[in-house]
Design an enzyme around this catalytic site. Structure first.
Site, PDB file in Angstrom:
ATOM      1  N   GLY A  42       9.533 -14.774  12.252  1.00  0.00           N
ATOM      2  CA  GLY A  42       9.823 -14.364  10.886  1.00  0.00           C
ATOM      3  C   GLY A  42       9.043 -15.122   9.825  1.00  0.00           C
ATOM      4  N   CYS A  44       9.835 -17.901   8.290  1.00  0.00           N
ATOM      5  CA  CYS A  44       9.864 -19.356   8.442  1.00  0.00           C
ATOM      6  C   CYS A  44       8.708 -19.869   9.300  1.00  0.00           C
ATOM      7  N   LYS A  53       5.067 -27.091   5.858  1.00  0.00           N
ATOM      8  CA  LYS A  53       5.276 -28.498   6.233  1.00  0.00           C
ATOM      9  C   LYS A  53       4.041 -29.087   6.892  1.00  0.00           C
ATOM     10  N   THR A 142      16.880  -9.063   8.622  1.00  0.00           N
ATOM     11  CA  THR A 142      15.548  -8.663   8.142  1.00  0.00           C
ATOM     12  C   THR A 142      14.965  -9.615   7.100  1.00  0.00           C
ATOM     13  N   SER A 144      13.832 -11.926   3.904  1.00  0.00           N
ATOM     14  CA  SER A 144      13.520 -11.723   2.484  1.00  0.00           C
ATOM     15  C   SER A 144      12.014 -11.724   2.288  1.00  0.00           C
ATOM     16  N   LEU A 187       6.954 -26.424  -6.169  1.00  0.00           N
ATOM     17  CA  LEU A 187       6.754 -27.876  -6.092  1.00  0.00           C
ATOM     18  C   LEU A 187       6.164 -28.295  -4.752  1.00  0.00           C
ATOM     19  N   GLU A 188       6.586 -27.617  -3.667  1.00  0.00           N
ATOM     20  CA  GLU A 188       6.002 -27.977  -2.358  1.00  0.00           C
ATOM     21  C   GLU A 188       4.522 -27.580  -2.304  1.00  0.00           C
ATOM     22  N   MET A 320      18.895 -19.166   0.715  1.00  0.00           N
ATOM     23  CA  MET A 320      17.872 -18.583   1.595  1.00  0.00           C
ATOM     24  C   MET A 320      17.195 -19.714   2.349  1.00  0.00           C
ATOM     25  N   HIS A 445      20.075 -51.954  10.242  1.00  0.00           N
ATOM     26  CA  HIS A 445      19.270 -52.592   9.188  1.00  0.00           C
ATOM     27  C   HIS A 445      17.899 -52.923   9.738  1.00  0.00           C
TER      28      HIS A 445
HETATM   29  P1  FAD Z   1      12.967 -14.002   8.001  1.00  0.00           P
HETATM   30  O1  FAD Z   1      12.505 -15.316   8.496  1.00  0.00           O
HETATM   31  O2  FAD Z   1      12.440 -13.500   6.708  1.00  0.00           O
HETATM   32  O3  FAD Z   1      12.702 -12.964   9.159  1.00  0.00           O
HETATM   33  C1  FAD Z   1      12.961 -11.612   9.044  1.00  0.00           C
HETATM   34  C2  FAD Z   1      11.993 -10.855   9.929  1.00  0.00           C
HETATM   35  O4  FAD Z   1      12.399  -9.492   9.970  1.00  0.00           O
HETATM   36  C3  FAD Z   1      10.565 -10.860   9.425  1.00  0.00           C
HETATM   37  O5  FAD Z   1       9.677 -11.171  10.465  1.00  0.00           O
HETATM   38  C4  FAD Z   1      10.351  -9.437   8.934  1.00  0.00           C
HETATM   39  O6  FAD Z   1       9.003  -9.036   9.052  1.00  0.00           O
HETATM   40  C5  FAD Z   1      11.247  -8.672   9.890  1.00  0.00           C
HETATM   41  N1  FAD Z   1      11.700  -7.363   9.381  1.00  0.00           N
HETATM   42  C6  FAD Z   1      12.118  -7.034   8.144  1.00  0.00           C
HETATM   43  N2  FAD Z   1      12.504  -5.748   8.088  1.00  0.00           N
HETATM   44  C7  FAD Z   1      12.327  -5.250   9.334  1.00  0.00           C
HETATM   45  C8  FAD Z   1      12.558  -3.993   9.913  1.00  0.00           C
HETATM   46  N3  FAD Z   1      13.072  -2.977   9.228  1.00  0.00           N
HETATM   47  N4  FAD Z   1      12.244  -3.836  11.226  1.00  0.00           N
HETATM   48  C9  FAD Z   1      11.729  -4.848  11.967  1.00  0.00           C
HETATM   49  N5  FAD Z   1      11.512  -6.067  11.463  1.00  0.00           N
HETATM   50  C10 FAD Z   1      11.813  -6.273  10.161  1.00  0.00           C
HETATM   51  N6  FAD Z   1      13.661 -22.633   4.623  1.00  0.00           N
HETATM   52  C11 FAD Z   1      14.066 -23.835   5.082  1.00  0.00           C
HETATM   53  O7  FAD Z   1      15.222 -23.971   5.490  1.00  0.00           O
HETATM   54  N7  FAD Z   1      13.215 -24.906   5.129  1.00  0.00           N
HETATM   55  C12 FAD Z   1      11.947 -24.820   4.686  1.00  0.00           C
HETATM   56  O8  FAD Z   1      11.210 -25.799   4.740  1.00  0.00           O
HETATM   57  C13 FAD Z   1      11.491 -23.580   4.168  1.00  0.00           C
HETATM   58  N8  FAD Z   1      10.238 -23.452   3.729  1.00  0.00           N
HETATM   59  C14 FAD Z   1       9.812 -22.237   3.257  1.00  0.00           C
HETATM   60  C15 FAD Z   1       8.531 -22.140   2.762  1.00  0.00           C
HETATM   61  C16 FAD Z   1       8.062 -20.934   2.279  1.00  0.00           C
HETATM   62  C17 FAD Z   1       6.654 -20.839   1.750  1.00  0.00           C
HETATM   63  C18 FAD Z   1       8.916 -19.791   2.301  1.00  0.00           C
HETATM   64  C19 FAD Z   1       8.411 -18.462   1.827  1.00  0.00           C
HETATM   65  C20 FAD Z   1      10.198 -19.878   2.789  1.00  0.00           C
HETATM   66  C21 FAD Z   1      10.675 -21.115   3.254  1.00  0.00           C
HETATM   67  N9  FAD Z   1      11.971 -21.269   3.719  1.00  0.00           N
HETATM   68  C22 FAD Z   1      12.399 -22.491   4.172  1.00  0.00           C
HETATM   69  C23 FAD Z   1      12.927 -20.150   3.742  1.00  0.00           C
HETATM   70  C24 FAD Z   1      13.024 -19.573   5.170  1.00  0.00           C
HETATM   71  O9  FAD Z   1      11.747 -19.156   5.575  1.00  0.00           O
HETATM   72  C25 FAD Z   1      13.996 -18.420   5.199  1.00  0.00           C
HETATM   73  O10 FAD Z   1      15.249 -18.822   4.680  1.00  0.00           O
HETATM   74  C26 FAD Z   1      14.213 -17.936   6.632  1.00  0.00           C
HETATM   75  O11 FAD Z   1      13.002 -17.540   7.212  1.00  0.00           O
HETATM   76  C27 FAD Z   1      15.212 -16.781   6.678  1.00  0.00           C
HETATM   77  O12 FAD Z   1      15.370 -16.369   7.977  1.00  0.00           O
HETATM   78  P2  FAD Z   1      15.794 -14.862   8.341  1.00  0.00           P
HETATM   79  O13 FAD Z   1      15.883 -14.829   9.814  1.00  0.00           O
HETATM   80  O14 FAD Z   1      16.950 -14.454   7.534  1.00  0.00           O
HETATM   81  O15 FAD Z   1      14.585 -13.956   7.840  1.00  0.00           O
HETATM   82  P1  NAI Z   2      13.356 -20.730  -6.371  1.00  0.00           P
HETATM   83  O1  NAI Z   2      14.527 -19.885  -6.655  1.00  0.00           O
HETATM   84  O2  NAI Z   2      13.546 -22.011  -5.649  1.00  0.00           O
HETATM   85  O3  NAI Z   2      12.598 -21.079  -7.725  1.00  0.00           O
HETATM   86  C1  NAI Z   2      12.096 -20.093  -8.557  1.00  0.00           C
HETATM   87  C2  NAI Z   2      11.927 -20.691  -9.939  1.00  0.00           C
HETATM   88  O4  NAI Z   2      11.231 -19.770 -10.729  1.00  0.00           O
HETATM   89  C3  NAI Z   2      13.244 -20.973 -10.634  1.00  0.00           C
HETATM   90  O5  NAI Z   2      13.229 -22.294 -11.133  1.00  0.00           O
HETATM   91  C4  NAI Z   2      13.309 -19.931 -11.734  1.00  0.00           C
HETATM   92  O6  NAI Z   2      13.996 -20.385 -12.876  1.00  0.00           O
HETATM   93  C5  NAI Z   2      11.837 -19.745 -12.016  1.00  0.00           C
HETATM   94  N1  NAI Z   2      11.488 -18.460 -12.627  1.00  0.00           N
HETATM   95  C6  NAI Z   2      12.017 -17.245 -12.368  1.00  0.00           C
HETATM   96  N2  NAI Z   2      11.407 -16.311 -13.118  1.00  0.00           N
HETATM   97  C7  NAI Z   2      10.462 -16.949 -13.840  1.00  0.00           C
HETATM   98  C8  NAI Z   2       9.505 -16.535 -14.787  1.00  0.00           C
HETATM   99  N3  NAI Z   2       9.381 -15.256 -15.116  1.00  0.00           N
HETATM  100  N4  NAI Z   2       8.690 -17.465 -15.344  1.00  0.00           N
HETATM  101  C9  NAI Z   2       8.806 -18.770 -15.003  1.00  0.00           C
HETATM  102  N5  NAI Z   2       9.714 -19.226 -14.107  1.00  0.00           N
HETATM  103  C10 NAI Z   2      10.513 -18.325 -13.534  1.00  0.00           C
HETATM  104  O7  NAI Z   2      12.337 -19.773  -5.610  1.00  0.00           O
HETATM  105  P2  NAI Z   2      11.002 -20.063  -4.804  1.00  0.00           P
HETATM  106  O8  NAI Z   2      10.451 -21.393  -5.149  1.00  0.00           O
HETATM  107  O9  NAI Z   2      10.172 -18.861  -4.962  1.00  0.00           O
HETATM  108  O10 NAI Z   2      11.530 -20.120  -3.321  1.00  0.00           O
HETATM  109  C11 NAI Z   2      12.266 -19.035  -2.784  1.00  0.00           C
HETATM  110  C12 NAI Z   2      13.259 -19.514  -1.795  1.00  0.00           C
HETATM  111  O11 NAI Z   2      12.613 -19.867  -0.575  1.00  0.00           O
HETATM  112  C13 NAI Z   2      14.000 -20.778  -2.196  1.00  0.00           C
HETATM  113  O12 NAI Z   2      15.067 -20.501  -3.046  1.00  0.00           O
HETATM  114  C14 NAI Z   2      14.464 -21.298  -0.900  1.00  0.00           C
HETATM  115  O13 NAI Z   2      15.647 -20.642  -0.552  1.00  0.00           O
HETATM  116  C15 NAI Z   2      13.351 -20.896   0.050  1.00  0.00           C
HETATM  117  N6  NAI Z   2      12.470 -22.044   0.307  1.00  0.00           N
HETATM  118  C16 NAI Z   2      13.011 -23.167   0.850  1.00  0.00           C
HETATM  119  C17 NAI Z   2      12.227 -24.268   1.080  1.00  0.00           C
HETATM  120  C18 NAI Z   2      12.854 -25.478   1.639  1.00  0.00           C
HETATM  121  O14 NAI Z   2      13.975 -25.386   2.109  1.00  0.00           O
HETATM  122  N7  NAI Z   2      12.205 -26.614   1.633  1.00  0.00           N
HETATM  123  C19 NAI Z   2      10.811 -24.284   0.789  1.00  0.00           C
HETATM  124  C20 NAI Z   2      10.351 -23.060   0.189  1.00  0.00           C
HETATM  125  C21 NAI Z   2      11.169 -21.990  -0.016  1.00  0.00           C
END
Ligand code: FAD
Ligand code: NAI
Length: 466
Positions: A42, A44, A53, A142, A144, A187-188, A320, A445
């Site tokens: 997916g 992640c 990371k 599915t 996000s 930020l990441e 998420m 410690h």
């Molecule tokens: P997803 O991982 O989104 O998987 C869903 C899968 O379903 C996808 O492969 C998609 O293509 C597939 N799919 C969708 N619709 C269909 C369909 N109709 N038929 C077949 N397949 C379908 N979270 C953390 O906890 N730690 C992190 O460090 C972190 N870093 C992130 C960094 C980035 C850049 C991003 C974008 C996200 C990050 N996240 C992180 C968030 C994390 O990736 C998601 O919360 C997590 O992947 C959600 O898992 P999920 O199984 O719900 O969905």
């Molecule tokens: P986010 O929700 O963390 O941050 C989006 C930011 O954009 C918010 O501060 C919001 O106020 C701002 N924003 C919204 N509309 C805007 C606009 N029009 N102009 C300027 N600022 C605006 O969402 P982000 O960073 O896209 O990440 C999505 C999700 O992915 C996170 O919420 C998290 O669940 C997941 N994620 C988790 C990570 C982790 O666990 N380390 C790493 C990366 C993503």
């Protein structure tokens, strides 16, 4: 002949879906998992947690070596060079290793991988790649995808206006990266390109970065990022982005309205949040409607209102996060198998993997105060012997406890290993610990974790090293 092809069909092979499929198979259920990507794991594993990371780690090494930060430890480098293609290639290797690892786990557990987009035909049948398959239980996992900013066209191939997927693969370090959104991704990934040499401007609509986090943490984090050289423009909205040649112009104005200004950028990263994936799933065929935020609602067992259809992960309400999706994956499989699968949504840690890391679990101080009276204890990393020994002393640990019962309600940490430190806080909270329980637990410690013990002692007003 069996009534259905499978006991369980999972749609989506992210951390929610692949975990649900493996757990269901472990429990003896005949299981398949459909995914539209070429590789499992997916968002992640393919374009989220894992590649980000990998790049955060590699860019941290580069910055440590190139900035002279290690000189104080008696380590001098000269002629440090960035080999970006190798760095990106190494990240791709990490992704490949992990996604193929899931393929191995599917084979080992006899989970069948159905490649293609799945669409409901009815509550027990789904079409995948032109073939109809049936299942007694169907789990929607599915996930996000990136939220688009109206009027701003993301084109990851061009590499000028990109989303997080594009920002994980920029072919060269931009001179100026403008990030729209001061959340986790901004930020990441902003940190990655900043460490590699870009000037980074973050434009955030709200008056503070990192929404959802504790107020003290948001303030301190902003100070730290500004010290690192980020230009953070809060209370600012983006009104448009235009591309001309290899440059973009971002127009911004105060969130409350006012005069517009232009910012020139080589790359613009749109990171304003993510939205649940339900398009093309055919939810209308089974009578499921999404809520106002586009999410599928479930009960505590992750059952939707349609018998035999379940949902987990980013597509349902809640943070998420991959680990939240994974835990829901285990729980839904156990519920389908007739066991009791539970996820405690009050204790889901979250981590921002910057340097220092930022982590939290449970309530923010602001949320806790809305519910009743609280005591807090704070301990600065500056007073933690391990942090001092390695000369990495930014941040603090903050413990929020109920004023009457002393039960820990929330823990917030800024520290270089905050992501690992928060696990202890989550476990303590899962067991219903008081701050006194943590304060009287012997901690090794010198460790960063001692700062959590001291912050817990501070809740009682008696930290030793402060
Ligand atoms: P997803 O991982 O989104 O998987 C869903 C899968 O379903 C996808 O492969 C998609 O293509 C597939 N799919 C969708 N619709 C269909 C369909 N109709 N038929 C077949 N397949 C379908 N979270 C953390 O906890 N730690 C992190 O460090 C972190 N870093 C992130 C960094 C980035 C850049 C991003 C974008 C996200 C990050 N996240 C992180 C968030 C994390 O990736 C998601 O919360 C997590 O992947 C959600 O898992 P999920 O199984 O719900 O969905
Ligand atoms: P986010 O929700 O963390 O941050 C989006 C930011 O954009 C918010 O501060 C919001 O106020 C701002 N924003 C919204 N509309 C805007 C606009 N029009 N102009 C300027 N600022 C605006 O969402 P982000 O960073 O896209 O990440 C999505 C999700 O992915 C996170 O919420 C998290 O669940 C997941 N994620 C988790 C990570 C982790 O666990 N380390 C790493 C990366 C993503």
């Amino acid at each position: 002949m069996a009534e259905y092809d499978y006991d369980v069909l999972v749609i989506g092979a992210g951390p929610g879906g692949y975990v649900a499929a493996i757990r269901a198979a472990q429990l003896g259920l005949k299981t398949a998992c459909a995914d539209s990507r070429d590789t499992l794991g997916g968002t992640c594993l393919n374009v989220g947690c894992i590649p980000s990371k990998a790049l955060l780690n590699a860019s941290h090494y580069f910055e440590e070596a190139s900035s002279g930060a290690l000189v104080k430890h008696g380590i001098k480098f000269s002629g440090v060079e960035l080999d970006l293609p190798t760095m990106l290639g190494d990240k791709d290797e990490a992704v490949k290793g992990l996604t193929s690892g899931i393929e191995f786990l599917f084979k080992k557990n006899k989970v069948e991988w159905l490649k293609g987009l799945a669409t409901f035909k009815d509550a027990h049948s789904v079409e995948v790649a032109g073939k109809t398959v049936t299942a007694k239980n169907i789990v929607i996992a599915t996930g996000s995808s990136v939220t688009q900013l109206p009027g701003i066209d993301v084109d990851n191939d061009k590499g000028i206006v990109v989303d997080s997927t594009g920002a994980l693969a920029l072919p060269k370090v931009p001179e100026h990266l403008v990030v729209i959104g001061g959340g986790v991704i901004g930020l990441e990934l902003g940190s990655v390109w900043k460490r590699l040499g870009a000037k980074v401007t973050v434009v955030e609509y709200l008056d503070q970065i990192l929404p959802g986090m504790d107020g003290d943490v948001r303030k301190e984090a902003a100070k730290i990022f500004k010290k690192q050289g980020f230009d953070i423009k809060t209370s600012t909205k983006v009104t448009g982005v235009s591309v001309s040649g290899s440059k973009a112009t971002v127009s911004v104005e105060p969130a409350a309205g006012g005069e517009a200004t232009m910012i020139e950028a080589d790359v613009v990263l749109v990171a304003i949040g993510r939205k649940p994936n339900t398009d093309g799933l055919g939810l209308d065929k089974i009578g499921i409607e999404v809520n106002k935020r586009g999410q599928i609602e479930t009960d505590h067992d992750f059952a939707t209102k349609v018998d035999g259809v379940w949902a987990i992960g980013d597509v349902i309400p809640g943070p998420m996060l991959a680990h939240k999706a994974e835990d829901e994956g285990v729980a839904v499989a156990e519920n389908i198998a007739g066991l009791t699968g539970i996820v405690n949504h009050d204790v889901i840690p979250s981590v921002v993997y910057t340097h220092p890391e930022i982590a939290g679990v449970g309530l923010t101080e602001e949320q806790a105060k809305e519910r009743g009276s609280v005591k807090t204890g704070k301990f600065p990393m500056m007073a933690n012997s391990r942090a001092k020994a390695i000369r990495d002393t930014e941040g603090f640990v903050k413990v929020i406890a109920d004023a009457e019962t002393d039960k820990v309600l929330g823990v917030w940490i800024i520290a270089s290993p905050a992501g690992d430190m928060i696990a202890q806080a989550a476990q303590a909270m899962e067991f219903g610990a008081s701050s006194e329980d943590i304060a009287y637990t012997c901690h090794a410690h010198p460790t960063h974790a001692e700062a959590l013990k001291e912050a817990s002692m501070a809740v009682q007003g008696k930290p030793i090293h402060m």
